[in-house]
Design a protein around this motif. Structure first.
Motif, PDB file in Angstrom:
ATOM      1  N   GLY A 370       7.828 -14.467 -22.577  1.00 52.37           N
ATOM      2  CA  GLY A 370       8.795 -15.704 -22.504  1.00 52.37           C
ATOM      3  C   GLY A 370      10.233 -15.114 -22.288  1.00 52.37           C
ATOM      4  O   GLY A 370      11.049 -16.099 -22.466  1.00 52.37           O
ATOM      5  N   GLU A 371      10.387 -13.994 -22.184  1.00 60.57           N
ATOM      6  CA  GLU A 371      11.803 -13.429 -22.108  1.00 60.57           C
ATOM      7  C   GLU A 371      12.263 -13.629 -20.472  1.00 60.57           C
ATOM      8  O   GLU A 371      11.341 -13.490 -19.566  1.00 60.57           O
ATOM      9  N   GLU A 372      13.330 -14.047 -20.163  1.00 58.98           N
ATOM     10  CA  GLU A 372      13.876 -14.138 -18.820  1.00 58.98           C
ATOM     11  C   GLU A 372      14.383 -13.050 -18.342  1.00 58.98           C
ATOM     12  O   GLU A 372      15.001 -11.851 -18.796  1.00 58.98           O
ATOM     13  N   GLU A 373      14.005 -12.800 -17.131  1.00 56.05           N
ATOM     14  CA  GLU A 373      14.226 -11.524 -16.308  1.00 56.05           C
ATOM     15  C   GLU A 373      14.794 -11.865 -15.165  1.00 56.05           C
ATOM     16  O   GLU A 373      14.285 -12.758 -14.302  1.00 56.05           O
ATOM     17  N   LEU A 374      16.004 -11.141 -14.569  1.00 57.85           N
ATOM     18  CA  LEU A 374      16.579 -11.214 -13.169  1.00 57.85           C
ATOM     19  C   LEU A 374      15.840 -10.350 -11.997  1.00 57.85           C
ATOM     20  O   LEU A 374      15.954  -9.371 -12.503  1.00 57.85           O
ATOM     21  N   TRP A 375      15.404 -11.097 -11.200  1.00 56.47           N
ATOM     22  CA  TRP A 375      14.706 -10.147 -10.166  1.00 56.47           C
ATOM     23  C   TRP A 375      15.795 -10.309  -8.587  1.00 56.47           C
ATOM     24  O   TRP A 375      15.794 -11.626  -8.315  1.00 56.47           O
ATOM     25  N   ALA A 376      15.747  -9.353  -7.771  1.00 57.91           N
ATOM     26  CA  ALA A 376      16.492  -9.389  -6.606  1.00 57.91           C
ATOM     27  C   ALA A 376      15.746  -8.736  -5.649  1.00 57.91           C
ATOM     28  O   ALA A 376      15.481  -7.479  -5.930  1.00 57.91           O
ATOM     29  N   LEU A 377      16.020  -9.367  -4.393  1.00 65.05           N
ATOM     30  CA  LEU A 377      15.440  -8.509  -3.207  1.00 65.05           C
ATOM     31  C   LEU A 377      16.589  -8.088  -2.310  1.00 65.05           C
ATOM     32  O   LEU A 377      17.502  -8.864  -2.063  1.00 65.05           O
ATOM     33  N   ILE A 399      14.439  -5.220  -7.234  1.00 69.01           N
ATOM     34  CA  ILE A 399      15.157  -4.402  -8.470  1.00 69.01           C
ATOM     35  C   ILE A 399      15.092  -5.583  -9.536  1.00 69.01           C
ATOM     36  O   ILE A 399      15.305  -6.743  -9.156  1.00 69.01           O
ATOM     37  N   GLY A 400      15.315  -5.343 -10.825  1.00 71.59           N
ATOM     38  CA  GLY A 400      15.115  -6.283 -11.819  1.00 71.59           C
ATOM     39  C   GLY A 400      15.708  -5.633 -13.327  1.00 71.59           C
ATOM     40  O   GLY A 400      15.938  -4.351 -13.332  1.00 71.59           O
ATOM     41  N   CYS A 401      15.986  -6.696 -14.120  1.00 71.46           N
ATOM     42  CA  CYS A 401      16.443  -6.332 -15.373  1.00 71.46           C
ATOM     43  C   CYS A 401      16.365  -7.689 -16.367  1.00 71.46           C
ATOM     44  O   CYS A 401      16.575  -8.718 -15.866  1.00 71.46           O
ATOM     45  N   ARG A 402      15.873  -7.361 -17.773  1.00 68.34           N
ATOM     46  CA  ARG A 402      15.975  -8.656 -18.501  1.00 68.34           C
ATOM     47  C   ARG A 402      17.399  -8.942 -18.686  1.00 68.34           C
ATOM     48  O   ARG A 402      18.467  -8.371 -18.629  1.00 68.34           O
ATOM     49  N   THR A 403      17.706 -10.630 -18.869  1.00 73.36           N
ATOM     50  CA  THR A 403      18.876 -10.930 -18.692  1.00 73.36           C
ATOM     51  C   THR A 403      19.741 -10.349 -19.940  1.00 73.36           C
ATOM     52  O   THR A 403      20.778 -10.243 -19.998  1.00 73.36           O
ATOM     53  N   ALA A 404      18.964 -10.435 -20.999  1.00 77.96           N
ATOM     54  CA  ALA A 404      19.530  -9.877 -22.309  1.00 77.96           C
ATOM     55  C   ALA A 404      20.133  -8.591 -22.030  1.00 77.96           C
ATOM     56  O   ALA A 404      21.120  -8.253 -22.758  1.00 77.96           O
ATOM     57  N   ASP A 405      19.332  -7.734 -21.464  1.00 80.57           N
ATOM     58  CA  ASP A 405      19.799  -6.426 -21.317  1.00 80.57           C
ATOM     59  C   ASP A 405      21.057  -6.380 -20.169  1.00 80.57           C
ATOM     60  O   ASP A 405      22.138  -5.666 -20.595  1.00 80.57           O
ATOM     61  N   LEU A 406      21.288  -7.292 -19.308  1.00 76.20           N
ATOM     62  CA  LEU A 406      22.199  -7.325 -18.643  1.00 76.20           C
ATOM     63  C   LEU A 406      23.585  -7.848 -19.466  1.00 76.20           C
ATOM     64  O   LEU A 406      24.693  -7.394 -19.328  1.00 76.20           O
ATOM     65  N   LEU A 407      23.153  -8.836 -20.159  1.00 75.19           N
ATOM     66  CA  LEU A 407      24.312  -9.574 -21.071  1.00 75.19           C
ATOM     67  C   LEU A 407      24.839  -8.829 -22.173  1.00 75.19           C
ATOM     68  O   LEU A 407      26.218  -8.585 -22.411  1.00 75.19           O
ATOM     69  N   ALA A 408      23.861  -7.808 -22.681  1.00 73.57           N
ATOM     70  CA  ALA A 408      24.377  -6.972 -24.017  1.00 73.57           C
ATOM     71  C   ALA A 408      24.681  -5.564 -23.248  1.00 73.57           C
ATOM     72  O   ALA A 408      25.069  -4.602 -24.095  1.00 73.57           O
ATOM     73  N   ASN A 409      24.575  -5.256 -22.098  1.00 73.07           N
ATOM     74  CA  ASN A 409      25.050  -3.940 -21.477  1.00 73.07           C
ATOM     75  C   ASN A 409      23.860  -2.899 -22.108  1.00 73.07           C
ATOM     76  O   ASN A 409      24.544  -1.733 -22.584  1.00 73.07           O
ATOM     77  N   THR A 410      22.727  -3.472 -22.169  1.00 69.87           N
ATOM     78  CA  THR A 410      21.814  -2.119 -22.594  1.00 69.87           C
ATOM     79  C   THR A 410      20.952  -1.705 -21.543  1.00 69.87           C
ATOM     80  O   THR A 410      20.874  -2.437 -20.709  1.00 69.87           O
ATOM     81  N   PRO A 411      20.228  -0.500 -21.939  1.00 66.61           N
ATOM     82  CA  PRO A 411      19.329  -0.247 -20.596  1.00 66.61           C
ATOM     83  C   PRO A 411      18.101  -1.334 -20.027  1.00 66.61           C
ATOM     84  O   PRO A 411      17.804  -1.906 -20.931  1.00 66.61           O
ATOM     85  N   CYS A 412      18.141  -1.292 -18.808  1.00 67.54           N
ATOM     86  CA  CYS A 412      17.080  -2.322 -18.358  1.00 67.54           C
ATOM     87  C   CYS A 412      15.749  -2.014 -18.601  1.00 67.54           C
ATOM     88  O   CYS A 412      15.381  -1.052 -18.408  1.00 67.54           O
TER      89      CYS A 412
END
Length: 424
Positions: A370-377, A399-412
């Motif tokens: 149920g966690e949100e992830e950002l994905w990009a082509l 390429i992708g990353c959990r949005t929580a990791d992006l906002l907290a600047n933690t490893p994707c």
């Protein structure tokens, strides 16, 4: 003429770099290692006749199933009649393959041949996976800008991989061989609403037709909205042909979170620096847009603010975080809906010029937890202007990353790798 174009190009470059300085001032740009799910140095569609053809995927979606299982969708608009299929998934056996995984037609090969058979899929260009296990697909009906079939919206049941609904966009809602659909987002009723999963409203950006198409699933009706703010900015488009990317109008569509009381639709043009907002209630008012009073709408479209720089695709998560990729600058920026929209309020959440190139598809998908992830082509920009690249160079990557990791600047991290090991 050449001197004039050179001066114009120089002016544009100066404007872009000044804008970048405004956005990142006071922010330290540190390389963010995004997860690469798949990448292609050679995109093959599994047909020997297609090896010498040019394929340009433009959109991506990740469907998560139980226990972390996932399926990757790509749209590959037809640039020629030899393209064997235009809506694809990564072959299940290749889910753990990072480089050059095989693709297969979705939902089956029969849906894709021949391309001028309007009962199938002519040229898929946009997708959206909703929370009810449905895949929405926008089919442009074009092959290399030739309108062979009417554009259509297809909705598939992802559990059975069967068609639920087909809707042909009416002639008054698009311009044949001109309209190009660059964004699709679908809105569902609030959680807990009865029959939530039997409806939905789709919003489609028509970048070269300068308009927004709204489609209501339950009524089977659509309406078109046009406004001056959906046209390209004069700053970067003067003197260029309509087919130029600098002449693209409304390029993105994003919506406020579904649980917010007052909701808005956000968009920007590809070459513009402004973000525009309009009440979602007004957008959804079909009667108004088909009435003589439609000319009185001017004050309802408001400039939210300016970035001072161009961005391409954008997407908003359910916490009101709007993510946008900066054109050719290798960065993703974030804006929180509750704040002002100025350069000081934009935050760089990912900087990676090696992976963030020309982003034509940007999505928020929920993983199995149920966690949100950002994905990009992300693609090499040269490919969209007919350029060639070395055979072993990466042309496209997801390429992708959990949005929580992006906002907290933690490893994707992403859910797609928790049960499926990869060789990244």
């Amino acid at each position: 003429m050449e001197l004039s174009l050179c001066r114009s190009s120089l002016s544009v470059m100066i404007t872009i770099f000044l804008g970048l300085f405004c956005v990142v001032r006071g922010q330290q740009l540190v390389l963010k290692e995004l997860h690469t799910l798949h990448k292609w140095t050679n995109l093959s569609l599994g047909d020997s006749l297609s090896k010498d053809n040019r394929f340009l995927p433009v959109d991506v979606d990740i469907e998560y199933g139980d226990e972390g299982r996932h399926r990757t969708f790509l749209t590959i608009p037809r640039l020629g009649m030899a393209t064997p299929f235009t809506l694809a998934t990564v072959v299940a056996d290749d889910n753990a393959v990072v480089e050059n995984p095989r693709l297969e037609a979705y939902p089956s090969e029969e849906w894709h041949v021949p391309p001028n058979n309007c009962s199938g899929i002519t040229s898929a260009i946009r997708t959206y996976i909703d929370e009810c296990w449905r895949l929405w697909v926008v089919d442009s009906g074009q092959v290399n800008s030739i309108q062979l079939c009417p554009p259509q919206i297809l909705t598939f049941d992802l559990v059975k991989d069967e068609l639920i609904q087909r809707y042909s966009i009416p002639p008054e809602a698009y311009t044949p061989s001109v309209s190009i659909f660059t964004a699709l987002v679908v809105d569902l009723a609030e959680s807990g609403t009865p029959n939530r999963c039997v409806g939905g409203t789709a919003y489609i950006a028509d970048a070269w037709g300068y308009g927004l198409i709204v489609f209501d699933f339950l009524s089977g009706r659509s309406w078109r909205i046009e406004h001056e703010s959906m046209k390209p900015s004069d700053l970067l488009s003067a003197g260029l042909p309509r087919s130029s990317t600098s002449q693209a109008g409304i390029f993105t569509v994003s919506l406020s979170p579904s649980e917010v009381e007052e909701r808005f639709l956000y968009f920007h043009t590809l070459n513009g620096f402004n973000e525009v907002m309009v009440s979602l209630d007004l957008i959804n008012n079909e009667t108004f847009w088909k009435s003589p009073n439609v000319s009185e709408v001017e004050d309802h479209f408001q400039i939210l603010g300016t970035r001072g720089i161009q961005c391409e695709s954008e997407v908003m998560d359910q916490s009101g975080n709007l993510f946008c990729s900066l054109i050719s600058l290798g960065a993703l920026v974030n804006w929180q809906e509750s704040s002002n929209y100025t350069a000081d309020d934009l935050r760089v959440v990912a900087y990676n010029p090696h992976k963030i190139k020309f982003v034509t598809g940007l999505k928020i998908n929920r993983n199995s937890k149920g966690e949100e992830e950002l994905w990009a082509l992300s693609s090499q920009p040269k490919l969209f202007v007919g350029g060639a690249l070395p055979q072993n160079e990466v042309k496209f990557q997801i390429i992708g990353c959990r949005t929580a990791d992006l906002l907290a600047n933690t490893p994707c991290t992403v859910g797609a790798t928790e049960t499926t090991p990869t060789n990244v």
